[in-house]
Design a protein around this motif. Structure first.
Motif, short mmCIF file in Angstrom:
data_model
loop_
_atom_site.label_atom_id
_atom_site.label_comp_id
_atom_site.label_asym_id
_atom_site.label_seq_id
_atom_site.Cartn_x
_atom_site.Cartn_y
_atom_site.Cartn_z
N VAL A 164 -13.02 3.01 -8.26
CA VAL A 164 -11.66 2.45 -8.01
C VAL A 164 -11.41 1.71 -9.38
O VAL A 164 -12.25 1.02 -9.86
N LYS A 165 -10.10 1.87 -9.54
CA LYS A 165 -9.65 1.37 -10.92
C LYS A 165 -8.62 0.20 -10.81
O LYS A 165 -7.78 0.31 -9.83
N ILE A 174 -4.62 -1.22 -7.83
CA ILE A 174 -5.69 -0.87 -7.56
C ILE A 174 -5.55 0.55 -7.24
O ILE A 174 -4.88 1.00 -6.34
N ASN A 175 -6.17 1.70 -8.07
CA ASN A 175 -5.91 2.90 -7.89
C ASN A 175 -7.44 3.24 -6.94
O ASN A 175 -8.35 3.13 -7.60
N LEU A 176 -7.05 3.73 -5.75
CA LEU A 176 -8.25 4.23 -5.03
C LEU A 176 -8.44 5.69 -5.34
O LEU A 176 -7.66 6.27 -6.07
N PRO A 177 -9.62 6.06 -5.09
CA PRO A 177 -10.06 7.21 -5.35
C PRO A 177 -9.08 8.43 -5.04
O PRO A 177 -8.35 8.10 -3.87
N GLY A 195 0.90 -1.23 -0.06
CA GLY A 195 0.04 -0.15 -0.03
C GLY A 195 0.95 1.25 0.02
O GLY A 195 1.67 1.54 0.79
N ILE A 196 0.63 2.07 -1.11
CA ILE A 196 1.30 3.44 -0.89
C ILE A 196 0.12 4.46 -1.25
O ILE A 196 -0.92 4.09 -1.26
N GLU A 197 0.52 5.51 -1.35
CA GLU A 197 -0.35 6.81 -1.53
C GLU A 197 -1.41 6.43 -2.68
O GLU A 197 -1.18 6.27 -3.74
N ASP A 198 -2.77 6.39 -2.13
CA ASP A 198 -3.90 6.20 -2.91
C ASP A 198 -3.73 5.01 -3.90
O ASP A 198 -4.49 4.64 -4.56
N GLY A 249 -13.82 8.91 4.10
CA GLY A 249 -13.47 7.40 5.12
C GLY A 249 -12.94 6.53 3.98
O GLY A 249 -13.33 6.11 2.98
N GLY A 250 -11.64 5.97 4.62
CA GLY A 250 -10.95 5.20 3.69
C GLY A 250 -10.83 3.68 3.85
O GLY A 250 -10.09 3.07 3.75
N VAL A 251 -12.23 3.13 4.23
CA VAL A 251 -12.47 1.72 4.28
C VAL A 251 -12.87 1.22 2.88
O VAL A 251 -13.90 1.46 2.54
#
Lengths: 550, 765
Positions: free
Chosen positions: B527-528, B546-549, B487-490, B577-579
């Motif tokens: 999410v991409k 996985i690209n989070l928003p 896990g890194i930024e976003d 909220g990041g879950v």
């Protein structure tokens, strides 16, 4: 650098002991060395130390021909002895020992004397770029090392880098020299006489890539070696000009292989893998004596260059291994990939371990053919003895919570008796000695008594163990060395459980490098120590000209 | 009372007798109730009988004329007495007249129980002489005890009514009941015996007993209402005490009237009182002022008589000097240097001797005693208040205060030493993860480097470089595939380690980068999921991303479901909220909570049930994912939760906080912690249960890792056993941050810890 017994002749306690000669201790001497004393009671002054005791034994046996050994001239030299009092090496004077143990003057002490271990001396140093995972001193005059960069290197005594070749794409974990099979099992000829270019050896390596290789390495003749500075040479990269030919690739394991070793005649190899399997491979010198098998080819990414080569090799496996030796002569950095040998299936797979097998090796020779035994140890805290022919686990030693890291057979001095004990090091910082002899009553697979015969405690994780070469040295059969993660190599005598006989530190401080010892090997008085720092060679055991000590 | 009773009986008896006799006095007796009124008649009767003697008492007549009756009665008594005397003493009859004359002179002595001495004129000398009557030993001697043979005492005699006897004599013999005749015998007895009517029935002897003259006199007096004492004289002559010659008062009392001021209030006293009242009102006089001005009055404490206490113990005597006290002791008494140092190091109260022997060759060289004053002082204390305050040492065995926990040696194996260390250069090792087979470790630092190394050798085998901090690492728990999430930024990357089995590798590839992608979800997701094309894949790049928003933040926490298909990630630092829960096979991410209160710190999948733990800053909530509802809310009482982990059995949860607390929850029980451990001195950063061994570890900013034994019993009645085993120290605290994450090796009791000083350590058993 070495902490051994004092050799000070002008010992102040010596003169002091002569003053108080009235305090004496009755003592009987026993030994297993070829220098036995008559079994009688000696009255020894309490102030005596190892030096005086050693002098006494030498004089009593007239080993030094009249006591004046300085001008003895001829071959007879005094033999230095160490003295074991109740399983502990005598370090100070007898009086101190008695005082510490609370032994009165009336008791008769039984002192066993053993030939003393010389203070280890550093001989060579071969720095490496990467961590060295294994070292072998098996071949006289040559040190073989395998490194985490996948290279196999060979150094000779003149510090020359005789061979340097990348043999695996992944880190190499283990290495062994396969003796050439010969009709007489007693003669172990490891060199093949050599062709016009030099000597040829068969070497097996095991790697993280779940495969082991059998290589035929041809080293150049010593005359053609460069005459450069040793250090430069050793660090010089890629100037090994030997030839390497991959004879076979051993595919069985699905996880990295922890060790590979061959039996004394060179007819079988055994591999231990992280997946809990022990593979036994038949070897006739040229080919693995089984049919080839098709190995699923990894298809990572599809177009990776290395994998593409691997796939191509897998496709054309039949023709690739037919002994085109010149293919091993490629550039040192990856030419081995093209030289893959045959993919061979194992002769037998020994399945009993439930965890990673860290070491597997063949036990010593046995007269009856066909009942060769192997022993293996693993992270499941077991030491298992195998019947290689039938692939059966004969005996299991269950130690509790001792993930074993390495194993070494301990052949006692009597050559006729079969191998009886093994030394195993585990992550709980102990080295344990286990007796492998089966109880006479039991017939088939039976659990041996899991109690260790002796336990040797280390201050750090001992990662490797090696026993002295069979039958070569004076103290052989009872001595072993262990290398630990704190960078200290210790020499043990299994009769003295309290502490190491000698120890020495390897690797220099303050280089920013760790000092973990990953592998030790001991043959003919030379100890090769491999680890984070590279390789160092020390002289341990054989006298090797270290005089002046009795 | 017995005599009185007998007296009444006597009277009764008398009445009976009178009735029987039908004598004239019957009338008097019948009108007994009006005794006073009838007294005159009685007087008359009496007077008629004793006329002649009235004249012989002229003085009495003079003084009192109202008490004639009394006087008459007396006279009558005297007559009776005299008659009796005459009956009894016949030999004195000749002197009767003389007697009477003299008896009249001193009438006081007229009644005597004993015969009185008489003064007669001797016929020989003509001088008066005193003559005593002869004593008859049988009657007159005082033998009252002898004449009653019955000795039963004062008991009701009806007890003996049925007995043949009426009691016992002095010798214990029965006293037989005397024979009593019938009524005829009684009558005959009264006829024959003249004294029968003056006899009374004596119960004691069960027989008639004649009354003596004294008793008869007593009866008469009682009957007449007079003073029963015969010797009482109501007409004694007066004694002049205050009048007469020589008895005048020297200081006669004044007969003057009381002055008026005696009962008029005094003005002067009023003034004085008002002055005091005013002073009290103004506060110049404190009414309740303690009397501190009382002067100390010495008193002699020794003058009191000794109390009942035992006397105080005598003061201890100073011990006699020995050789060691000598100024020139023998050599063997001199202390060695070690003894001297040990003596000086000791506390003065613990020293065996309060001096050190010293040797002087002669007495002249002995210096002055330096502790003289002090020693005397203490000696005085000994003498003065000999029982000084004694130091009472607590007799509590300190070991008994320690709770009974099993020895850590019996709970082996647990990690107890650092086997090796792996260094990340110049950045904090933020996260670490151990492969499911326990052979490999990935560790990530804040410089974006992820290293893969062997757990037992510590050699880095592979290194990946990402941009930005590595927030979290998690190895997929599936054993048939091998990859881990970074896990890194976003962004979440999925990476395959090198040198794995081809079968595993191919399966991993099909999982992460399938040839045919699953159908995209109908609702567009922010999410991409990106997989690089197969041509550009390599071991150095992630196989799936996985690209989070955007602006979700750094994923700081990963949690795999045990089947390895779902990955929950918690991102912090972003606005939203990041879950997120990512499903690998469907390549789909969803946010389970539309809106959540508080910042989520950590999430966990329940190992067995479809439950989902969400730790916000202060609460841990348990959601049922299949029913989409809240199951329970746990209140750890921690100000800021940092981490949590669930026991492999799924029934217990440990929660660690930045306020140093570690709470153990039994999920079957309440929402309050079963146990709160506060053993760390700084914030707890990470904790984890061992998957197979009964161990858990917690790491803290104080640079230490604590290992606990945590045995959970299947028996619901038995509480979990939590034993602190070991504190592992070795990481240095850098910038106030200590050990950031700890992870267990799944197959061995080994622990991997990553610290802020960039080192990752493996702790072996």
């Amino acid at each position: 650098m070495a902490s051994t017994t004092t050799t000070n002749n002008n010992d102040p306690s010596h003169s002091q002991s002569q003053q108080q000669t009235q305090a004496q201790q009755p003592v009987t001497f026993t030994t297993s060395t070829p220098y036995p004393l008559p079994s009688q009671k000696f009255m020894i002054p309490l102030g005596w130390r190892r030096y005086q005791l050693s002098q006494l034994v030498n004089k009593a046996l007239a080993l030094d021909r009249g006591g004046n050994y300085d001008n003895a001239g001829g071959g007879a030299r005094p033999v230095p002895f160490d003295f074991l009092v109740r399983g502990e090496i005598l370090r100070g004077s007898l009086a101190e020992w008695c005082k510490e143990k609370g032994v009165g003057e009336e008791e008769t002490l039984e002192i066993e004397y053993i030939e003393s271990v010389m203070p280890p001396q550093k001989m060579f140093e071969f720095p490496h770029e990467d961590w060295v995972s294994a070292v072998s001193c098996y071949i006289p005059g040559l040190f073989l090392t395998t490194s985490y960069d996948g290279h196999l290197r060979a150094f000779d005594y003149a510090h020359n880098l005789a061979f340097d070749r990348a043999v695996h794409s992944a880190p190499v974990t283990s290495l062994c020299v396969v003796p050439f099979p010969s009709p007489s099992p007693s003669s172990s000829n490891m060199g093949e006489g050599g062709g016009e270019e030099g000597e040829t050896y068969t070497i097996a390596t095991a790697s993280h890539d779940a495969s082991a290789q059998i290589l035929r390495v041809t080293l150049p003749s010593p005359s053609s070696s460069f005459n450069l500075n040793a250090k430069e040479k050793a660090t010089a990269k890629g100037n090994g000009n030997g030839k390497a030919q991959s004879l076979a690739t051993l595919y069985l394991h699905t996880a990295p292989i922890a060790s590979v070793s061959a039996n004394a005649r060179g007819t079988r190899l055994i591999t231990a893998g992280w997946d809990g399997l022990v593979g036994v491979w038949a070897w006739d010198g040229e080919r693995v004596a089984r049919d080839e098998v098709d190995v699923p080819v990894p298809v990572f990414g599809g177009v990776d260059g290395r994998d593409r080569k691997r796939r191509r090799v897998g496709a054309g496996a039949g023709g690739a291994g037919d002994g085109d030796g010149e293919r091993g002569e490629g550039d040192g950095d990856g030419g081995m990939d093209g030289g893959r040998g045959k993919r061979k299936a194992p002769a037998n797979v020994l399945k009993s371990h439930v965890g990673r097998v860290s070491k597997a090796l063949f036990l010593g020779l046995e007269e009856g053919e066909g009942s060769e035994k192997a022993v293996s140890c693993g992270f499941d805290s077991t030491v298992r003895t195998w019947d290689v022919e039938y692939g059966l686990c004969i005996a299991t030693i269950n130690a509790s919570e001792k993930p074993f890291l390495d194993l070494s057979p301990l052949s006692h001095a009597a050559p006729s008796s079969p191998l009886s004990s093994v030394l195993a090091v585990s992550t709980d910082r102990t080295m344990c000695m286990y007796d492998l002899r089966l109880p006479s009553s039991s017939s088939s697979t039976s659990a041996l008594s899991s109690a260790a015969t002796a336990t040797f405690v280390h201050p750090s994780t001992p990662s490797c163990v090696a026993s002295s070469g069979s039958g070569s040295g004076s103290g052989s059969g009872y001595q072993a060395i262990t290398g630990a993660y704190d960078g200290v190599v210790r020499v043990w005598d299994v009769r003295s459980v309290k502490g190491a006989v000698a120890s020495f530190k390897v690797g220099e401080e303050g280089k920013g490098k760790g000092r973990k010892v990953l592998s030790v090997d001991w043959a003919r008085g030379l100890v090769g120590v491999a680890g984070e720092f590279g390789v160092e060679v020390w002289r341990v055991g054989e006298d090797g000209g270290v005089g002046g000590r009795v | 009372m017995a005599p009185l009773a007998s007296g009444r009986k006597t009277i009764k008896r008398k009445q009976v007798d009178e009735d029987e006799d039908a004598v004239p006095p019957q009338q008097e007796l019948r009108s007994n109730g009006a005794l006073e009124m009838l007294s005159d008649e009685e007087d008359d009767g009496d007077a008629s009988s004793d006329d002649g003697q009235v004249d012989e008492f002229p003085e009495i007549i003079d003084e009192s004329d109202s008490e004639d009756s009394d006087y008459d009665e007396e006279e009558e008594e005297e007559d009776d007495e005299d008659e009796e005397d005459e009956n009894e003493e016949e030999d004195e009859e000749d002197e009767n007249e003389v007697d009477e004359s003299e008896t009249d002179a001193d009438s006081d002595d007229s009644l005597h129980i004993f015969p009185k001495a008489k003064v007669v004129t001797s016929k020989i000398t003509n001088q008066p002489k005193t003559v005593y009557p002869e004593i008859e030993p049988e009657y007159d001697s005082d033998s009252s005890t002898e004449d009653t043979p019955n000795r039963v005492g004062n008991v009701p005699m009806h007890w003996y009514d049925d007995m043949p006897h009426i009691g016992y004599d002095i010798n214990g013999k029965k006293v037989l009941r005397p024979a009593r005749g019938d009524e005829l015998d009684k009558f005959l007895a009264t006829v024959d015996d003249s004294s029968a009517w003056t006899s009374a029935f004596d119960k004691n002897t069960q027989s008639e007993k004649p009354l003596t003259s004294e008793e008869l006199d007593l009866i008469r007096r009682l009957y007449a209402g007079e003073n029963p004492d015969a010797s009482y004289d109501p007409y004694e002559p007066t004694t002049e005490w205050f009048t007469g010659k020589g008895k005048e008062e020297i200081m006669p009392l004044s007969g003057a009237l009381q002055p008026k001021r005696r009962w008029v209030p005094s003005k002067w006293e009023k003034q004085k009182v008002m002055k005091i009242v005013r002073a009290i009102r103004q506060g110049r006089i404190l009414p309740s002022k303690p009397k501190s001005t009382a002067k100390f009055e010495p008193y002699a404490i020794w003058s009191e008589p000794s109390s009942s206490h035992p006397p105080p113990l005598p003061a201890p005597k100073p011990p006699l000097p020995t050789n060691a006290e000598s100024y020139n002791p023998p050599e063997e008494y001199l202390p060695t240097e070690e003894e001297r140092k040990a003596w000086e190091a000791q506390d003065p109260e613990d020293r065996e001797r309060n001096f050190l022997p010293q040797k002087y060759s002669s007495l002249r060289l002995v210096p002055a005693y330096d502790r003289f004053v002090k020693e005397r002082f203490f000696r005085q204390l000994d003498l003065y208040l000999a029982p000084r305050v004694q130091r009472v040492k607590l007799n509590i065995d300190p070991n008994s205060l320690i709770p009974k926990l099993p020895s850590p040696n019996s709970l082996k194996p647990f990690p107890n030493y650092r086997s090796l260390q792996f260094y990340h250069s110049n950045s904090r090792a933020r996260c670490v993860s151990v492969s499911p087979d326990g052979a490999w470790v990935v560790s990530g630092d804040e410089g974006g480097v992820v290293s893969l190394w062997e757990i037992i050798v510590g050699r880095e085998v592979k290194r990946w470089k990402f941009e930005g901090k590595i927030g979290s690492l998690a190895w997929c728990p599936r054993t048939d595939v091998s990859y881990f999430a970074v896990g890194i930024e976003d962004t979440i990357h999925f990476v395959i380690p090198p040198n794995i089995d081809p079968a595993v590798l191919s399966l991993t590839l099909t999982v992460l980068a399938p040839a045919t992608l699953p159908p995209a979800p109908t609702t567009p997701s922010p999410v991409k999921w990106l997989t690089p094309p197969s041509a550009s894949r390599s071991e150095d790049t992630p196989i799936l991303t996985i690209n989070l928003p955007p602006s979700t933040g750094l994923p700081t926490h990963f949690c795999w479901h045990r089947r390895g298909d779902y990955l929950a990630s918690v991102s912090t630092g972003g606005q939203q909220g990041g879950v997120w829960i990512h499903q690998i096979t469907r390549r789909h991410s969803q946010a389970p909570f539309k809106k959540i209160k508080g910042a989520v710190q950590s999430v966990l999948f329940h190992p067995l049930k479809p439950h989902f733990f969400v730790a916000t800053q202060q609460y841990v909530r348990i959601y049922n994912l299949s029913e989409q509802k809240l199951v329970k809310t746990l209140m750890p009482g921690i100000k800021w939760i940092s981490s949590m982990d669930v026991h492999p059995s799924g029934d217990h949860l440990i929660v660690g906080g930045y306020d140093r607390k570690l709470c153990w929850f039994d999920l079957e029980l309440s929402e309050k912690p079963y146990k709160v451990l506060r053993y760390h001195s700084r914030a707890i950063r990470s904790l984890q249960f061992h998957p197979t061994y009964p161990l858990f570890a917690s790491s803290s900013d104080d640079g230490s890792i604590q290992i606990f034994h945590s045995r959970v019993y299947n028996d619901l009645m038995t509480d979990p056993l939590i034993v602190p085993l070991k504190i592992l120290r070795g990481h240095t605290v850098t910038d106030g941050l200590g050990v950031l994450q700890v992870r267990w090796c799944s197959k061995q009791p080994w622990l991997v810890s990553s610290a802020a000083d960039g080192s990752v350590a493996v702790w072996c058993s």
